[in-house]
Design a protein around this motif. Structure first.
Motif, PDB file in Angstrom:
ATOM      1  N   ASP A   2      34.842  45.952  41.080  1.00 49.03           N
ATOM      2  CA  ASP A   2      35.965  45.017  41.107  1.00 49.03           C
ATOM      3  C   ASP A   2      35.864  44.046  39.936  1.00 49.03           C
ATOM      4  O   ASP A   2      34.780  43.792  39.403  1.00 49.03           O
ATOM      5  CB  ASP A   2      36.025  44.255  42.431  1.00 49.03           C
ATOM      6  N   ALA A   3      37.015  43.509  39.543  1.00 52.29           N
ATOM      7  CA  ALA A   3      37.083  42.612  38.393  1.00 52.29           C
ATOM      8  C   ALA A   3      38.013  41.459  38.711  1.00 52.29           C
ATOM      9  O   ALA A   3      38.873  41.538  39.600  1.00 52.29           O
ATOM     10  CB  ALA A   3      37.563  43.361  37.153  1.00 52.29           C
ATOM     11  N   PHE A   4      37.837  40.368  37.973  1.00 54.33           N
ATOM     12  CA  PHE A   4      38.714  39.211  38.135  1.00 54.33           C
ATOM     13  C   PHE A   4      40.135  39.557  37.692  1.00 54.33           C
ATOM     14  O   PHE A   4      40.360  40.466  36.892  1.00 54.33           O
ATOM     15  CB  PHE A   4      38.198  38.033  37.297  1.00 54.33           C
ATOM     16  N   THR A   5      41.091  38.792  38.208  1.00 54.23           N
ATOM     17  CA  THR A   5      42.488  38.930  37.814  1.00 54.23           C
ATOM     18  C   THR A   5      42.963  37.598  37.244  1.00 54.23           C
ATOM     19  O   THR A   5      42.175  36.669  37.055  1.00 54.23           O
ATOM     20  CB  THR A   5      43.362  39.324  39.009  1.00 54.23           C
ATOM     21  N   GLU A   6      44.277  37.497  37.001  1.00 50.86           N
ATOM     22  CA  GLU A   6      44.837  36.248  36.488  1.00 50.86           C
ATOM     23  C   GLU A   6      45.088  35.223  37.594  1.00 50.86           C
ATOM     24  O   GLU A   6      45.465  34.087  37.295  1.00 50.86           O
ATOM     25  CB  GLU A   6      46.147  36.532  35.749  1.00 50.86           C
ATOM     26  N   ASP A   7      44.896  35.601  38.847  1.00 44.39           N
ATOM     27  CA  ASP A   7      45.138  34.714  39.986  1.00 44.39           C
ATOM     28  C   ASP A   7      43.879  33.907  40.290  1.00 44.39           C
ATOM     29  O   ASP A   7      42.831  34.471  40.613  1.00 44.39           O
ATOM     30  CB  ASP A   7      45.545  35.534  41.215  1.00 44.39           C
ATOM     31  N   ILE A   8      43.961  32.584  40.182  1.00 48.02           N
ATOM     32  CA  ILE A   8      42.794  31.728  40.383  1.00 48.02           C
ATOM     33  C   ILE A   8      42.291  31.788  41.815  1.00 48.02           C
ATOM     34  O   ILE A   8      41.083  31.670  42.074  1.00 48.02           O
ATOM     35  CB  ILE A   8      43.130  30.277  39.961  1.00 48.02           C
ATOM     36  N   ASN A   9      43.196  31.995  42.777  1.00 49.90           N
ATOM     37  CA  ASN A   9      42.781  32.076  44.182  1.00 49.90           C
ATOM     38  C   ASN A   9      42.018  33.377  44.454  1.00 49.90           C
ATOM     39  O   ASN A   9      41.014  33.385  45.174  1.00 49.90           O
ATOM     40  CB  ASN A   9      44.004  31.982  45.099  1.00 49.90           C
ATOM     41  N   LYS A  10      42.488  34.482  43.877  1.00 48.14           N
ATOM     42  CA  LYS A  10      41.774  35.753  44.048  1.00 48.14           C
ATOM     43  C   LYS A  10      40.393  35.678  43.408  1.00 48.14           C
ATOM     44  O   LYS A  10      39.421  36.195  43.962  1.00 48.14           O
ATOM     45  CB  LYS A  10      42.584  36.889  43.423  1.00 48.14           C
ATOM     46  N   ASN A  11      40.316  35.039  42.249  1.00 50.35           N
ATOM     47  CA  ASN A  11      39.027  34.941  41.566  1.00 50.35           C
ATOM     48  C   ASN A  11      38.034  34.113  42.375  1.00 50.35           C
ATOM     49  O   ASN A  11      36.850  34.441  42.459  1.00 50.35           O
ATOM     50  CB  ASN A  11      39.221  34.333  40.179  1.00 50.35           C
ATOM     51  N   THR A  12      38.523  33.024  42.972  1.00 49.83           N
ATOM     52  CA  THR A  12      37.654  32.215  43.827  1.00 49.83           C
ATOM     53  C   THR A  12      37.206  33.018  45.045  1.00 49.83           C
ATOM     54  O   THR A  12      36.045  32.941  45.467  1.00 49.83           O
ATOM     55  CB  THR A  12      38.383  30.947  44.271  1.00 49.83           C
ATOM     56  N   PHE A  13      38.115  33.804  45.599  1.00 52.44           N
ATOM     57  CA  PHE A  13      37.783  34.656  46.745  1.00 52.44           C
ATOM     58  C   PHE A  13      36.682  35.653  46.391  1.00 52.44           C
ATOM     59  O   PHE A  13      35.743  35.885  47.176  1.00 52.44           O
ATOM     60  CB  PHE A  13      39.031  35.397  47.224  1.00 52.44           C
ATOM     61  N   LEU A  14      36.771  36.265  45.201  1.00 53.73           N
ATOM     62  CA  LEU A  14      35.770  37.265  44.801  1.00 53.73           C
ATOM     63  C   LEU A  14      34.377  36.659  44.703  1.00 53.73           C
ATOM     64  O   LEU A  14      33.374  37.345  44.970  1.00 53.73           O
ATOM     65  CB  LEU A  14      36.171  37.886  43.457  1.00 53.73           C
TER      66      LEU A  14
ATOM     67  N   GLU B 213      34.407  39.225  33.154  1.00 53.11           N
ATOM     68  CA  GLU B 213      35.427  39.639  34.113  1.00 53.11           C
ATOM     69  C   GLU B 213      34.798  40.269  35.353  1.00 53.11           C
ATOM     70  O   GLU B 213      35.511  40.819  36.188  1.00 53.11           O
ATOM     71  CB  GLU B 213      36.413  40.617  33.475  1.00 53.11           C
ATOM     72  N   ARG B 214      33.478  40.154  35.479  1.00 47.07           N
ATOM     73  CA  ARG B 214      32.768  40.755  36.595  1.00 47.07           C
ATOM     74  C   ARG B 214      32.317  39.677  37.589  1.00 47.07           C
ATOM     75  O   ARG B 214      31.522  38.789  37.236  1.00 47.07           O
ATOM     76  CB  ARG B 214      31.552  41.535  36.103  1.00 47.07           C
ATOM     77  N   PRO B 215      32.782  39.731  38.827  1.00 45.67           N
ATOM     78  CA  PRO B 215      32.361  38.736  39.840  1.00 45.67           C
ATOM     79  C   PRO B 215      30.869  38.765  40.124  1.00 45.67           C
ATOM     80  O   PRO B 215      30.277  37.725  40.420  1.00 45.67           O
ATOM     81  CB  PRO B 215      33.174  39.124  41.086  1.00 45.67           C
ATOM     82  N   ASP B 216      30.243  39.944  40.044  1.00 44.61           N
ATOM     83  CA  ASP B 216      28.802  40.007  40.325  1.00 44.61           C
ATOM     84  C   ASP B 216      28.007  39.269  39.256  1.00 44.61           C
ATOM     85  O   ASP B 216      27.008  38.602  39.564  1.00 44.61           O
ATOM     86  CB  ASP B 216      28.346  41.461  40.455  1.00 44.61           C
ATOM     87  N   SER B 217      28.435  39.351  37.994  1.00 49.03           N
ATOM     88  CA  SER B 217      27.728  38.631  36.929  1.00 49.03           C
ATOM     89  C   SER B 217      27.859  37.128  37.094  1.00 49.03           C
ATOM     90  O   SER B 217      26.889  36.382  36.928  1.00 49.03           O
ATOM     91  CB  SER B 217      28.279  39.053  35.558  1.00 49.03           C
ATOM     92  N   VAL B 218      29.061  36.669  37.436  1.00 48.73           N
ATOM     93  CA  VAL B 218      29.275  35.238  37.621  1.00 48.73           C
ATOM     94  C   VAL B 218      28.504  34.740  38.841  1.00 48.73           C
ATOM     95  O   VAL B 218      27.911  33.652  38.811  1.00 48.73           O
ATOM     96  CB  VAL B 218      30.785  34.937  37.761  1.00 48.73           C
ATOM     97  N   SER B 219      28.480  35.503  39.905  1.00 48.42           N
ATOM     98  CA  SER B 219      27.736  35.112  41.103  1.00 48.42           C
ATOM     99  C   SER B 219      26.244  35.015  40.803  1.00 48.42           C
ATOM    100  O   SER B 219      25.569  34.083  41.258  1.00 48.42           O
ATOM    101  CB  SER B 219      27.983  36.120  42.237  1.00 48.42           C
ATOM    102  N   ALA B 220      25.732  35.964  40.026  1.00 44.89           N
ATOM    103  CA  ALA B 220      24.310  35.916  39.643  1.00 44.89           C
ATOM    104  C   ALA B 220      24.023  34.676  38.801  1.00 44.89           C
ATOM    105  O   ALA B 220      22.965  34.046  38.945  1.00 44.89           O
ATOM    106  CB  ALA B 220      23.933  37.183  38.885  1.00 44.89           C
ATOM    107  N   ALA B 221      24.962  34.317  37.919  1.00 43.90           N
ATOM    108  CA  ALA B 221      24.777  33.114  37.103  1.00 43.90           C
ATOM    109  C   ALA B 221      24.778  31.859  37.964  1.00 43.90           C
ATOM    110  O   ALA B 221      23.977  30.940  37.743  1.00 43.90           O
ATOM    111  CB  ALA B 221      25.879  33.029  36.048  1.00 43.90           C
TER     112      ALA B 221
END
Length: 518
Positions: A158-170, A249-257
């Motif tokens: 999965d990857a981030f989108t342009e929607d800030i709410n979806k990105n926060t959800f991920l 654009e990867r939620p797993d990378s941002v979560s690890a950070a």
């Protein structure tokens, strides 16, 4: 609602308040929006004497299903005249609407306009100099898909989108902990773009959080259209070619950070999330490194660093050796080079520089062309151009090989921003080599290392933990230790809970106080 990291960022200095006259207020709204065709103002009356309420929204931004349920509630609403002595019509209608969603209230036109532009529906009641609003924004947008620029074989897709709410959800779906903090700020004097700052309370350093919060609050610009604007506007070393914030654009990378104490910045309208601080080694890593054997990951990392050196130095070394230092080249190879260059119309410097520029043009053309023909244009263009140049005697075959190796090596660098920086520096080294040979390359490398030692990201030295050397924190740089050996969080980003086997540490008194203020 998210707490604001900068509560005064969008607040007007002299707000214009509602008058309580329904006709005058709605007339001003129409005038300020230029009588836009998508601005809808519906007025309904209840009871005798009549009580009027106006429903205001922008049709293109609201969700039709939510708007229909609100309309049903308004149609079914019955005024209780017997309670008007102890309860106003404003309160009665707000309680009725609150059955749909929790309302927000305000009293000035600027915040009212922000509610409308966020896709919310605003209600104005005759005789009340206050409005209330409901969240009705449409959730239409690009669906969550696979990453396009950070593809991997093994790992989440999965990857981030342009929607800030979806990105926060991920991110929330991966870090299911109450210590994850989400602060909101609005930037852009014209665009009013939503920004969210995420960090894990008790892991992230308070000093870094305060520094990022301060720098975000100091950004004054008319439009923030992508996360790249934020990267450029809060960068401290503004003249450095190297990126000091990591975008992914990867939620797993941002979560690890985030789990390492870093801060994530989400920008509405951008599928790339920024993480800071970012050190040099971060740009040479990929999330897939942690999903496979550490032997394989270490080998691939060494290849990436080798590719970086090849991209940066191979063309410059060729120019320096063939121009100034022929005695270093082995005799058989020197004879082969001399045979190829016999009759060559241009010096080695111009050959390399011309071919490098030609390849960059072909690569840029392949990126900008339509997706169906872009790869074909880039591949065919490179083959035809190289072959034709060699056959015409304009370029030697060895130069084509060197440029090809350099180009392929640049694709092996994990981060696109870092790859661009190295590609540009390559031309500087070619020019230095043409003028000063190996001495110029040596001085260029010394200046480059000194510059990297000077650069900082959110106050953290760029070459940490190599320079300055941090004992015990080099297990995830050039070499990757096994996961069971990576039990300590980086000391330059985390505070309190440095052990990955424990949860977030309790807030310090100073940090807790600052959190309560926000």
């Amino acid at each position: 609602m998210c707490p604001s990291a900068n509560k005064n960022s969008a607040a007007p200095k002299n707000p214009v308040l509602l008058t309580g006259n329904l006709q005058a207020d709605t007339k001003k709204i129409h005038a300020d929006f230029g009588n836009s065709c998508d601005l809808i103002v519906n007025t309904m009356t209840y009871g005798k004497p009549s009580y009027a309420i106006a429903t205001v929204y922008i049709s293109d931004l609201v969700k039709d299903m939510t708007l229909d349920s609100i309309s049903e509630e308004l149609s079914a609403f019955k005024l209780d005249n017997a309670r008007l002595r102890s309860d106003t019509f404003f309160e009665q209608i707000r309680r009725a609407i609150a059955k749909v969603r929790a309302p927000r209230s305000g009293s000035d036109f600027d915040t009212l306009y922000m509610e409308l532009l966020d896709g919310n529906t605003v209600f104005i009641v005759e005789g009340n100099a206050e409005y209330f609003s409901l969240e009705t924004s449409s959730d239409e947008g690009r669906a969550i898909t696979e990453p396009t620029s950070q593809t991997i074989i093994k790992g989440p897709k999965d990857a981030f989108t342009e929607d800030i709410n979806k990105n926060t959800f991920l991110i929330r779906s991966r870090i299911r902990n109450e210590a994850l903090r989400v602060e909101s700020v609005t930037l852009g004097t014209v665009t009013h773009t939503k920004i969210r700052m995420l960090f894990i309370n008790g892991i992230a350093k308070a000093s870094i959080v305060d520094d990022i919060r301060k720098r975000l609050s100091e950004i004054v610009y008319d439009g923030i259209l992508d996360s790249g604007y934020i990267e450029a506007l809060f960068k401290t070393d503004v003249y450095s070619i190297f990126p000091t914030s990591l975008n992914s654009e990867r939620p797993d990378s941002v979560s690890a950070a985030l789990l390492e104490g870093r801060i994530a910045i989400i920008v509405s309208g951008s599928p790339y999330v920024i993480t800071v601080p970012a050190i040099f080694s971060d740009f040479m890593q990929a999330s897939e490194d942690y999903y496979q054997s550490f032997y394989i990951a270490t080998f691939i990392r060494i290849l990436r660093y080798a590719a970086l050196l090849l991209t940066l130095l191979v063309p410059a070394l060729f120019v320096a050796l063939t121009t100034f230092h022929q005695e270093i080249v082995p005799t058989p190879l020197l004879i082969s080079i001399a045979a190829q260059r016999e009759g060559a119309p241009f010096p080695a410097f111009l050959e390399v520089l011309t071919m490098e520029l030609a390849f960059e043009i072909i690569r840029e053309a392949g990126i900008r062309m339509p997706r169906a023909i872009g790869p074909a244009i880039s591949i065919v263009g490179a083959l035809v151009l190289g072959q034709a140049a060699v056959e015409a005697g304009l370029i030697t075959g060895l130069v084509v090989i060197i440029v090809s190796v350099t180009a392929i090596s640049s694709f092996a660098i994990a981060n696109y921003s870092m790859s661009n920086a190295i590609r540009l520096l390559r031309f500087a080294f070619i020019i230095i080599a043409a003028g000063m040979g190996l001495y110029g390359i040596s001085m260029g490398l010394i200046l480059l290392v000194l510059h990297l030692c000077k650069v900082k990201s959110a106050g953290v030295p760029y070459l940490t933990p190599i320079a300055p050397w941090v004992k015990g924190e080099n297990k995830d740089t050039l070499l990757l230790y096994p996961l069971w050996a990576l039990k300590k969080r980086p000391g330059f980003t985390s505070a309190g809970a440095s052990d990955k086997t424990s949860g977030p540490a309790p807030l310090s008194p100073v940090f807790r106080g600052k959190q309560e203020l926000n």
